[in-house]
Design a protein around this motif. Structure first.
Motif, short mmCIF file in Angstrom:
data_model
loop_
_atom_site.label_atom_id
_atom_site.label_comp_id
_atom_site.label_asym_id
_atom_site.label_seq_id
_atom_site.Cartn_x
_atom_site.Cartn_y
_atom_site.Cartn_z
N HIS A 158 0.82 -1.21 0.00
CA HIS A 158 0.00 0.00 0.00
C HIS A 158 0.85 1.26 0.00
O HIS A 158 2.02 1.24 0.38
CB HIS A 158 -1.04 0.01 1.13
N ILE A 159 0.23 2.32 -0.48
CA ILE A 159 0.85 3.64 -0.51
C ILE A 159 -0.03 4.53 0.35
O ILE A 159 -1.24 4.58 0.14
CB ILE A 159 0.92 4.19 -1.96
N ALA A 160 0.59 5.18 1.34
CA ALA A 160 -0.15 6.09 2.21
C ALA A 160 0.06 7.52 1.71
O ALA A 160 1.18 7.94 1.45
CB ALA A 160 0.32 5.96 3.65
N MET A 161 -1.06 8.23 1.55
CA MET A 161 -0.99 9.62 1.10
C MET A 161 -1.58 10.52 2.17
O MET A 161 -2.62 10.20 2.76
CB MET A 161 -1.76 9.77 -0.22
N SER A 162 -0.90 11.65 2.41
CA SER A 162 -1.33 12.54 3.48
C SER A 162 -2.36 13.54 2.97
O SER A 162 -2.40 13.88 1.78
CB SER A 162 -0.13 13.28 4.06
N THR A 163 -3.17 14.01 3.89
CA THR A 163 -4.13 15.07 3.61
C THR A 163 -4.14 16.02 4.80
O THR A 163 -3.83 15.61 5.92
CB THR A 163 -5.55 14.53 3.38
N GLY A 164 -4.51 17.28 4.56
CA GLY A 164 -4.63 18.24 5.64
C GLY A 164 -6.01 18.21 6.27
O GLY A 164 -6.24 18.80 7.32
N ASN A 165 -6.97 17.53 5.60
CA ASN A 165 -8.33 17.45 6.12
C ASN A 165 -8.94 16.11 5.72
O ASN A 165 -9.52 15.98 4.65
CB ASN A 165 -9.18 18.61 5.59
N ILE A 166 -8.75 15.14 6.57
CA ILE A 166 -9.16 13.77 6.20
C ILE A 166 -10.67 13.65 6.10
O ILE A 166 -11.18 12.84 5.33
CB ILE A 166 -8.56 12.74 7.20
N TYR A 167 -11.43 14.47 6.84
CA TYR A 167 -12.90 14.43 6.73
C TYR A 167 -13.33 14.78 5.30
O TYR A 167 -14.11 14.06 4.69
CB TYR A 167 -13.56 15.40 7.72
N ASP A 168 -12.80 15.92 4.80
CA ASP A 168 -13.19 16.35 3.46
C ASP A 168 -12.69 15.36 2.41
O ASP A 168 -13.39 15.04 1.46
CB ASP A 168 -12.60 17.74 3.15
N THR A 169 -11.44 14.88 2.58
CA THR A 169 -10.86 13.97 1.59
C THR A 169 -11.67 12.68 1.51
O THR A 169 -12.03 12.22 0.43
CB THR A 169 -9.39 13.67 1.94
N VAL A 170 -11.99 12.10 2.67
CA VAL A 170 -12.70 10.82 2.68
C VAL A 170 -14.15 10.99 2.23
O VAL A 170 -14.69 10.16 1.50
CB VAL A 170 -12.61 10.16 4.08
N THR A 171 -14.78 12.10 2.62
CA THR A 171 -16.14 12.37 2.16
C THR A 171 -16.18 12.43 0.64
O THR A 171 -17.04 11.82 -0.01
CB THR A 171 -16.65 13.71 2.74
#
Ligand code: FE2
Length: 363
Positions: A252-265
């Motif tokens: 797997h490749i893990a990618m970072s986000t500054g707002n996981i709520y918005d990204t996952v939504t």
């Protein structure tokens, strides 16, 4: 402090060998929100392959597929299915990177190779990594084109991202007994140091277990966990991967986000499926991680996991495999101080993973 003999600026790109690069590019555009930025193919005089370069934040993926059945790309895709071929690292001097790693035991597969066009000079070289995977060293300091010689820029059609910002870590699965070999290889050949070590006592369920070591480069920018299966009553998720990938490779490749709520939504809206842990996970969560300043209802609604250590906490979530073989998947991660990998979530995750394995008839 000894001098870093392999100064790495960061990830340059990840190249995937796939069965149909055109469709893969479309998938990563419409679901994960990557913007197509460059392409090589018949129209650029490439008679061997089509390659699509896709970008989001600092994450750059290249999807390549072959025009002919005897191509190395076609053979790779036939054996492994769609998967990662090359982890490309940005360096200032490809020749030095190859020389230093070779002198410490690396197998050089491609010597330093400059390619030129009107935008300048792009230099790459490659060394062997686990299975058929390679590390590619890239020097683009004297190159100003869209990606590399032989690629044309693509007019972005207004793709919108989902907030993915950077590659956080890249995980490799290897056979039982090989984890220590590759951890030593990272230490000796690449000059990396060990960030973490998880044993089967940390990571086990009733049925299966795995062991993991995490290696990172001198600047801490590039982190590479290595997993191997441990003895369990049934087939572990690592065994399942190895069976279907036909060997070691990127899990797997893990990618970072500054707002996981918005990204996952947004990813959910675009039909990306995530691994679900049972709701009982959230009942125990507050007790485990304490006063983390997050929206607990939203965490549970979206299926986001939380882990905490002495440095801080992290939020993470894992997709299902992104092809029909149960091989490569992705992680989305938002870090708040923690440099860990979510060990507190491993058990809940593995129980969920094993449910999926059972559905596939592979447990
Ligand atoms: Fe991870």
């Amino acid at each position: 402090m000894t001098q870093d003999f392999l100064p790495i600026k960061g990830y340059d790109h990840i190249e995937f060998y796939v069965g149909n690069a055109k469709q893969a590019a479309h998938f990563y555009d419409k679901t994960f929100g990557f913007t197509p930025v460059a392409k090589s193919g018949m129209e650029t005089g490439n008679r061997e392959r089509a390659s699509y370069v896709m970008q989001q934040g600092n994450v750059r993926f290249v999807f390549s597929s072959a025009f002919t059945p005897d191509s190395a790309i076609a053979r790779h895709a036939a054996l492994h299915g769609d998967g990662v071929k090359a982890i490309a690292l940005s360096v200032g001097d490809v020749e030095a990177a190859l020389r230093e790693t070779k002198s410490r035991g690396a197998t050089v597969l491609k010597p330093a190779t400059p390619e030129e066009d009107e935008h300048g000079t792009y230099i790459t070289g490659e060394i062997k990594y686990a299975g058929d995977t390679v590390f590619r060293f890239v020097d683009r300091t004297s190159y100003r084109g869209p990606f590399a010689p032989g690629y044309n820029a693509i007019d972005a059609r207004g793709s919108t991202g989902v907030g993915l910002a950077a590659i956080d870590h890249v995980v490799t699965n290897v056979y039982l007994g090989e984890m220590d070999y590759w951890a030593d290889w990272y230490a000796n050949v690449m000059g990396f140091s060990k960030l973490a070590h998880f044993t089967d006592k940390d990571i086990s369920t009733e049925y299966s277990a795995l062991m993991s070591k995490v290696m990172e480069n001198g600047t801490g920018k590039c982190k590479f966990p290595i997993n191997e299966p441990a003895d369990g009553k049934k087939k572990s998720q690592i065994d399942e991967y190895l069976d279907y990938y036909y060997g070691p490779g990127v899990q797997h490749i893990a990618m970072s986000t500054g707002n996981i709520y918005d990204t996952v939504t947004e990813l959910r809206r675009r039909d990306i499926d995530f691994l679900r842990v049972p709701d009982t996970y959230y009942d125990a969560l507050r007790e485990r991680v304490g006063d983390v300043d997050e929206d607990w209802d939203k965490l549970q609604e979206l299926g986001i996991l939380v882990d905490k250590d002495e440095d801080g906490y992290l939020l993470q979530i894992f997709t299902h495999p992104v092809q029909d073989r149960p091989t490569l998947f992705f992680e989305v991660i938002e870090r708040h101080g923690s440099r860990g990998f979510g060990i507190g979530n491993f058990k809940a995750l593995f129980v969920s993973l094993e449910k999926e394995q059972a559905i596939r008839g592979n447990l």
